[in-house]
Write a protein that holds these residues in place. Sequence first.
Motif, PDB file in Angstrom:
ATOM      1  N   PHE A   1     -58.362  15.738  -1.359  1.00 11.18           N
ATOM      2  CA  PHE A   1     -59.773  14.995  -2.026  1.00 11.18           C
ATOM      3  C   PHE A   1     -59.847  15.531  -3.392  1.00 11.18           C
ATOM      4  N   ALA A   2     -59.157  15.574  -4.137  1.00  5.37           N
ATOM      5  CA  ALA A   2     -58.343  16.406  -5.268  1.00  5.37           C
ATOM      6  C   ALA A   2     -59.511  15.975  -6.498  1.00  5.37           C
ATOM      7  N   PRO A   3     -60.839  16.902  -7.451  1.00  5.99           N
ATOM      8  CA  PRO A   3     -61.441  16.151  -8.511  1.00  5.99           C
ATOM      9  C   PRO A   3     -60.703  16.674 -10.151  1.00  5.99           C
ATOM     10  N   SER A   4     -60.476  15.782 -10.612  1.00  2.00           N
ATOM     11  CA  SER A   4     -59.786  16.003 -11.764  1.00  2.00           C
ATOM     12  C   SER A   4     -60.190  17.700 -12.384  1.00  2.00           C
ATOM     13  N   ASP A   5     -59.924  18.118 -13.731  1.00  2.00           N
ATOM     14  CA  ASP A   5     -59.619  18.989 -13.983  1.00  2.00           C
ATOM     15  C   ASP A   5     -61.192  19.152 -14.707  1.00  2.00           C
ATOM     16  N   SER A   6     -61.235  17.648 -15.682  1.00  2.00           N
ATOM     17  CA  SER A   6     -62.909  17.722 -16.096  1.00  2.00           C
ATOM     18  C   SER A   6     -63.654  17.719 -15.804  1.00  2.00           C
ATOM     19  N   SER A   7     -63.855  17.061 -14.176  1.00  2.00           N
ATOM     20  CA  SER A   7     -65.278  17.355 -14.151  1.00  2.00           C
ATOM     21  C   SER A   7     -64.936  18.553 -13.496  1.00  2.00           C
ATOM     22  N   LEU A   8     -64.064  19.770 -12.886  1.00  2.00           N
ATOM     23  CA  LEU A   8     -64.587  20.624 -12.433  1.00  2.00           C
ATOM     24  C   LEU A   8     -64.996  22.009 -13.954  1.00  2.00           C
ATOM     25  N   LYS A   9     -64.812  21.180 -14.821  1.00  2.00           N
ATOM     26  CA  LYS A   9     -64.859  22.290 -15.966  1.00  2.00           C
ATOM     27  C   LYS A   9     -66.869  21.559 -16.379  1.00  2.00           C
ATOM     28  N   SER A  10     -66.844  20.597 -16.445  1.00  2.00           N
ATOM     29  CA  SER A  10     -69.272  20.314 -15.862  1.00  2.00           C
ATOM     30  C   SER A  10     -69.762  20.883 -15.265  1.00  2.00           C
ATOM     31  N   CYS A  11     -68.672  22.034 -14.333  1.00  2.00           N
ATOM     32  CA  CYS A  11     -69.748  22.913 -13.315  1.00  2.00           C
ATOM     33  C   CYS A  11     -69.677  24.253 -13.502  1.00  2.00           C
TER      34      CYS A  11
ATOM     35  N   SER B   1     -67.705  27.858  -8.263  1.00  2.70           N
ATOM     36  CA  SER B   1     -65.811  28.435  -7.323  1.00  2.70           C
ATOM     37  C   SER B   1     -64.759  27.651  -7.302  1.00  2.70           C
ATOM     38  N   VAL B   2     -63.605  27.350  -7.758  1.00  3.80           N
ATOM     39  CA  VAL B   2     -62.232  26.808  -7.508  1.00  3.80           C
ATOM     40  C   VAL B   2     -62.033  26.675  -6.139  1.00  3.80           C
ATOM     41  N   PRO B   3     -61.557  28.124  -6.266  1.00  2.00           N
ATOM     42  CA  PRO B   3     -60.951  28.316  -4.927  1.00  2.00           C
ATOM     43  C   PRO B   3     -61.856  27.257  -4.106  1.00  2.00           C
ATOM     44  N   ARG B   4     -63.189  27.933  -3.452  1.00  2.00           N
ATOM     45  CA  ARG B   4     -64.035  26.955  -2.776  1.00  2.00           C
ATOM     46  C   ARG B   4     -64.317  25.873  -3.019  1.00  2.00           C
ATOM     47  N   ILE B   5     -63.782  25.718  -3.847  1.00  2.00           N
ATOM     48  CA  ILE B   5     -64.294  24.369  -4.016  1.00  2.00           C
ATOM     49  C   ILE B   5     -62.693  23.404  -3.573  1.00  2.00           C
TER      50      ILE B   5
ATOM     51  N   VAL C   1     -50.790  14.704   1.762  1.00  2.84           N
ATOM     52  CA  VAL C   1     -51.502  13.679   0.765  1.00  2.84           C
ATOM     53  C   VAL C   1     -52.576  14.243   0.059  1.00  2.84           C
ATOM     54  N   VAL C   2     -52.189  13.184  -1.192  1.00  9.71           N
ATOM     55  CA  VAL C   2     -53.484  13.487  -2.262  1.00  9.71           C
ATOM     56  C   VAL C   2     -54.185  12.144  -3.121  1.00  9.71           C
ATOM     57  N   HIS C   3     -55.503  11.893  -2.720  1.00  4.32           N
ATOM     58  CA  HIS C   3     -56.001  11.477  -2.909  1.00  4.32           C
ATOM     59  C   HIS C   3     -57.166  11.972  -4.484  1.00  4.32           C
ATOM     60  N   GLY C   4     -57.572  10.766  -5.486  1.00  5.19           N
ATOM     61  CA  GLY C   4     -57.771  11.187  -6.967  1.00  5.19           C
ATOM     62  C   GLY C   4     -59.460  10.803  -6.532  1.00  5.19           C
ATOM     63  N   LEU C   5     -60.484  11.827  -6.897  1.00  7.21           N
ATOM     64  CA  LEU C   5     -61.822  12.549  -6.523  1.00  7.21           C
ATOM     65  C   LEU C   5     -62.132  11.098  -7.944  1.00  7.21           C
ATOM     66  N   GLU C   6     -63.727  10.901  -8.065  1.00  4.08           N
ATOM     67  CA  GLU C   6     -64.044  10.413  -9.486  1.00  4.08           C
ATOM     68  C   GLU C   6     -64.947  11.435 -10.175  1.00  4.08           C
ATOM     69  N   GLY C   7     -65.542  12.373  -9.080  1.00  2.63           N
ATOM     70  CA  GLY C   7     -65.792  13.713  -9.372  1.00  2.63           C
ATOM     71  C   GLY C   7     -65.587  15.249  -8.165  1.00  2.63           C
ATOM     72  N   PHE C   8     -66.207  15.315  -8.112  1.00  2.00           N
ATOM     73  CA  PHE C   8     -66.105  17.256  -6.852  1.00  2.00           C
ATOM     74  C   PHE C   8     -67.536  17.197  -6.180  1.00  2.00           C
ATOM     75  N   ILE C   9     -67.381  17.509  -4.758  1.00  2.00           N
ATOM     76  CA  ILE C   9     -67.962  17.221  -4.125  1.00  2.00           C
ATOM     77  C   ILE C   9     -68.685  18.165  -3.871  1.00  2.00           C
ATOM     78  N   ALA C  10     -69.865  18.713  -4.491  1.00  2.00           N
ATOM     79  CA  ALA C  10     -70.888  19.850  -4.060  1.00  2.00           C
ATOM     80  C   ALA C  10     -70.611  20.746  -3.132  1.00  2.00           C
ATOM     81  N   PRO C  11     -70.613  22.416  -3.728  1.00  2.00           N
ATOM     82  CA  PRO C  11     -70.955  22.989  -2.314  1.00  2.00           C
ATOM     83  C   PRO C  11     -71.319  22.658  -0.495  1.00  2.00           C
ATOM     84  N   LEU C  12     -70.650  22.667  -0.274  1.00  2.00           N
ATOM     85  CA  LEU C  12     -70.731  21.706   1.374  1.00  2.00           C
ATOM     86  C   LEU C  12     -72.280  23.212   2.170  1.00  2.00           C
ATOM     87  N   SER C  13     -72.943  22.910   2.738  1.00  2.00           N
ATOM     88  CA  SER C  13     -74.116  23.853   3.322  1.00  2.00           C
ATOM     89  C   SER C  13     -73.372  24.569   4.981  1.00  2.00           C
TER      90      SER C  13
END
Length: 392
Positions: A88-98, A102-106, A173-185
């Motif tokens: 489930f892939a967040p866009s580059d722009s959404s990752l830059k907003s955070c 950590s991109v590897p963790r995401i 399989v790759v799905h594009g996400l509208e944003g990114f998912i916050a780090p999971l607990s």
Amino acid sequence: MAIESLQLSILIAAIFFSATTTSMDEDLFASPQSQARRPELIRDDSLSPTSLLEPILSHLGFHDLAMAVPSLTDSPSFTTWNGPSTLFAPSDSSLKSCASCSVPRILSEHIVPGLFSFGYLQKLAFGTKVETMSPGHCLTVTSATHRVTNTTRIFIDGVEISRPDMFNNGIVVVHGLEGFIAPLSPFSCSIEKMTSLAFPFSLPPPVSSSFSPSPLMRLMLRDAVLRLRTSGFGILALAIKIKYPELVNLQNATIFTVDDFSIFTGAISYVNNVRFHIVPNRYLAMADLERLPAGTVLPSLEAGQYLAVTTAGGPATMRINYVRMKSPDVMRNQKVVVHSLFLPFPHLHPASLDGLINGQDHVEENVAAANQGMKDSCAALEENGGCEVIPP
């Protein structure tokens, strides 16, 4: 019990005719994809999901994620799972907003084992949790119906899939996400996200006390079946299919087995005693077995039947129920580990087990029971050196 034994006996003959077929395996282990697009797991490292991800993501425009792909090789999950995966892939722009993310963790928390096409995601129950490649961290799948188009929208931890099925080659399989998912607990796999916030119009449903089968365990069993069938352990693969309703409810499993050649040359008793060779809810690789002291008693999937470490040590010296291992760790993934034996385990006399539990691991009755239980199999397999019994 008699029906299962008959099933296994009949399927022994089928092993010779099923080496090139895949539909039966894939129909039983419902893979998250349509039947028309169900490929075999590919074991070539050059075609593994991790090796394919970087060029795929770069081509799709997910450059930040592509640069983080090499970091996946440091994760234990990606060294044990080499099967189909969904991102489930967040866009580059959404990752830059955070800036603090950590991109590897995401990346690791946005990948799940198995093929989850958009059509399959639409069929999942509201609130289904899917374990990610970051162990103990789950994504929650929810849905909503669009009032205008009457189509089903899918949300992954509250983030909508805006570009479904951007890529699907049967391995990734790759799905594009509208944003990114916050780090999971660490509690993301529990009921903690199924609160009134997730169900604004009703109270949360009562939590069942029964254990819910892990989606990851289902995938690991399917992975084990495919790998065992092509590596000389087809009988065990068929046994796993028959015992699947029991095995899928386990957290993990350690399985001892004999290969197909041994079964057809004298170790046929294994077919009727598969459950006796399965240690439930324990993941015991060879490194773990080596640390077990003599006298350790392990439960088996057969109620009231136990296995005992009769001699401690490494692969060359260790004995379980007086049987030596032929090849440890012949198959292992995140949930299942399989060890090969020279011959099936004999059943130890209850008095012998009591002696082992009390530290008396050199009981004469124990040896007599082991010798009696192995007599027939040893006659056919003694040339393999697997019938040696430690003297009292």
